[in-house]
Design a protein around this motif. Structure first.
Motif: not given
Length: 169
Positions: A2, A5, A20, A58
Motif C-alpha cells: 500500500k 500504491y 492496480r 497490494r
C-alpha cells in the motif's frame, strides 16, 4: 504494498506504476502465455484468482509490484500524457487513476520485489557475517534491539515480446 500504491518511478525508457485493478485484463492475458508461465514458474490463474492475488499483493507489506510502461509506446499512443507522469503535486495525485487508464496500452511487463528477513544460515560470506556482527555490537552498546536484516528478491518480466532484448532490464 500500500505504501507505493500511488507512487510512480520514471526512467529514460520506462515508467513504473503500481499494479492496480485496471491492469488486470492485460496482466491476465500475459499470464495465459505458456512461454511466460514457464519463464516465471507460474501456473495459469482464472481472472477471479488474479483479482484476489492483486489485492493480496497490494495489501502485503513485504511485496511490491510495479507495472512497466514503455516510453516509446507512451509517446506514440498517448501524446497527452506528460513526459514525467510521476509529478508529486496534489493535482497529479488526484488524476492518478486517469493516468492509469490512459496508459494501459503502454504496459510491457512488471517488476516484483519480495522483502524477507535474512536468515542466519543464509549469511554465508565473510563480509555479510562481519556486517551482522558489527550491527549486533552497536545495538548492544546502545541497548537497542538489533535491527532485522532484510533481503530482497527482484523479479522482472518483459511480457510483450516486442520489448524483449532491448536492454530494458
Amino acid at each position: 504494498m500500500k505504501s507505493n500504491y500511488e507512487l510512480s518511478l520514471a526512467g529514460g525508457r520506462c515508467i513504473l506504476v503500481p499494479y492496480r485493478p485496471e491492469h488486470l485484463p492485460n496482466y491476465h492475458r500475459w499470464m495465459q502465455d505458456p512461454f511466460l508461465l514457464d519463464a516465471t514458474a507460474s501456473e495459469p490463474l482464472s481472472m477471479e484468482e488474479e483479482i484476489t492475488m492483486q489485492k493480496e499483493w497490494r495489501d502485503d507489506e513485504h511485496k511490491c509490484t510495479f507495472i512497466i510502461l514503455a516510453r516509446d509506446v507512451l509517446h506514440g499512443q498517448c501524446p497527452d500524457v506528460p513526459p514525467c507522469p510521476c509529478d508529486d503535486s496534489p493535482n497529479e495525485r488526484s488524476s492518478f487513476p486517469k493516468l492509469v487508464e490512459q496508459t494501459l496500452q503502454c504496459m510491457i511487463g512488471d517488476i516484483n520485489l519480495f522483502l524477507s528477513e535474512e536468515e542466519e544460515e543464509e549469511i554465508d560470506d565473510e563480509e555479510s557475517f562481519r556486517r551482522q556482527q558489527h550491527l549486533q555490537n552497536i545495538t548492544q552498546q546502545v541497548e537497542m534491539k538489533p535491527p532485522e536484516l532484510t533481503q530482497a528478491e527482484l523479479d522482472l518480466m518483459i511480457a510483450e515480446s516486442s520489448h524483449r532484448r532491448k536492454n530494458l532490464g
